[in-house]
Write a protein that holds these residues in place. Structure first.
Motif, PDB file in Angstrom:
ATOM      1  N   MET A 273       0.840  -1.205   0.000  1.00 26.18           N
ATOM      2  CA  MET A 273       0.000   0.000   0.000  1.00 26.18           C
ATOM      3  C   MET A 273       0.873   1.253   0.000  1.00 26.18           C
ATOM      4  O   MET A 273       1.656   1.485   0.931  1.00 26.18           O
ATOM      5  N   THR A 274       0.733   2.062  -1.028  1.00 26.25           N
ATOM      6  CA  THR A 274       1.554   3.257  -1.203  1.00 26.25           C
ATOM      7  C   THR A 274       1.462   4.198  -0.014  1.00 26.25           C
ATOM      8  O   THR A 274       2.476   4.731   0.439  1.00 26.25           O
ATOM      9  N   LEU A 275       0.260   4.400   0.510  1.00 28.62           N
ATOM     10  CA  LEU A 275       0.072   5.300   1.663  1.00 28.62           C
ATOM     11  C   LEU A 275       0.837   4.795   2.883  1.00 28.62           C
ATOM     12  O   LEU A 275       1.494   5.570   3.586  1.00 28.62           O
ATOM     13  N   ALA A 276       0.782   3.503   3.135  1.00 25.52           N
ATOM     14  CA  ALA A 276       1.503   2.933   4.269  1.00 25.52           C
ATOM     15  C   ALA A 276       3.005   3.067   4.089  1.00 25.52           C
ATOM     16  O   ALA A 276       3.728   3.422   5.033  1.00 25.52           O
ATOM     17  N   VAL A 277       3.493   2.791   2.881  1.00 27.95           N
ATOM     18  CA  VAL A 277       4.926   2.916   2.602  1.00 27.95           C
ATOM     19  C   VAL A 277       5.386   4.352   2.836  1.00 27.95           C
ATOM     20  O   VAL A 277       6.399   4.588   3.496  1.00 27.95           O
ATOM     21  N   GLU A 278       4.638   5.295   2.314  1.00 29.12           N
ATOM     22  CA  GLU A 278       5.029   6.698   2.462  1.00 29.12           C
ATOM     23  C   GLU A 278       4.981   7.135   3.922  1.00 29.12           C
ATOM     24  O   GLU A 278       5.868   7.856   4.390  1.00 29.12           O
ATOM     25  N   SER A 279       3.990   6.702   4.663  1.00 29.98           N
ATOM     26  CA  SER A 279       3.904   7.051   6.086  1.00 29.98           C
ATOM     27  C   SER A 279       5.094   6.491   6.858  1.00 29.98           C
ATOM     28  O   SER A 279       5.731   7.206   7.649  1.00 29.98           O
ATOM     29  N   LEU A 280       5.410   5.232   6.640  1.00 32.63           N
ATOM     30  CA  LEU A 280       6.550   4.621   7.327  1.00 32.63           C
ATOM     31  C   LEU A 280       7.868   5.263   6.903  1.00 32.63           C
ATOM     32  O   LEU A 280       8.748   5.502   7.735  1.00 32.63           O
ATOM     33  N   ARG A 281       7.995   5.560   5.615  1.00 36.85           N
ATOM     34  CA  ARG A 281       9.214   6.203   5.120  1.00 36.85           C
ATOM     35  C   ARG A 281       9.429   7.559   5.798  1.00 36.85           C
ATOM     36  O   ARG A 281      10.540   7.891   6.210  1.00 36.85           O
ATOM     37  N   ARG A 282       8.368   8.312   5.955  1.00 36.00           N
ATOM     38  CA  ARG A 282       8.478   9.631   6.597  1.00 36.00           C
ATOM     39  C   ARG A 282       8.877   9.516   8.070  1.00 36.00           C
ATOM     40  O   ARG A 282       9.665  10.313   8.564  1.00 36.00           O
ATOM     41  N   VAL A 283       8.318   8.536   8.758  1.00 36.16           N
ATOM     42  CA  VAL A 283       8.665   8.330  10.170  1.00 36.16           C
ATOM     43  C   VAL A 283      10.149   7.988  10.297  1.00 36.16           C
ATOM     44  O   VAL A 283      10.868   8.552  11.130  1.00 36.16           O
ATOM     45  N   VAL A 284      10.612   7.061   9.463  1.00 37.08           N
ATOM     46  CA  VAL A 284      12.028   6.669   9.516  1.00 37.08           C
ATOM     47  C   VAL A 284      12.916   7.840   9.140  1.00 37.08           C
ATOM     48  O   VAL A 284      13.931   8.110   9.803  1.00 37.08           O
TER      49      VAL A 284
END
Length: 73
Positions: free
Chosen positions: A9-20
Motif C-alpha cells: 500500500m503506497t500510503l503505508a509505505v510513504e507514512s513509514l518512510r516519513r517516520v524513519v
C-alpha cells in the motif's frame, strides 16, 4: 539503523518512510512492494530491521519472513 519497508500500500509505505526519515539515526535501506521483492532485497543488502506487512500479493509477509530468516538471518 538501516530499516527496510515492505508493504503493497503506497500510503503505508510513504507514512513509514516519513517516520524513519524523521529520525536522523535511522535510514531507509530499501522498499519492497511484496514478499518476493523483500526476499530479493535481503539477498542484496540485509537491513537491521524490516517493517513487514502480512497481507501482500505474490508472497505474504509470513512466507517472506520465513525465507529471509532461513537464507539471510
Amino acid at each position: 539503523m538501516r530499516i527496510a519497508i515492505v508493504n503493497d500500500m503506497t500510503l503505508a509505505v510513504e507514512s513509514l518512510r516519513r517516520v524513519v526519515a524523521a529520525m536522523p539515526e535511522h535510514e531507509v535501506a530499501w522498499i519492497a512492494r511484496d514478499g518476493v521483492e523483500a526476499v530479493e532485497g535481503c539477498r542484496r543488502s540485509v537491513p537491521d530491521l524490516i517493517l513487514m506487512d502480512l497481507l501482500m500479493p505474490r508472497m505474504d509477509g509470513v512466507e517472506a519472513t520465513r525465507l529471509i530468516m532461513r537464507d539471510t538471518p
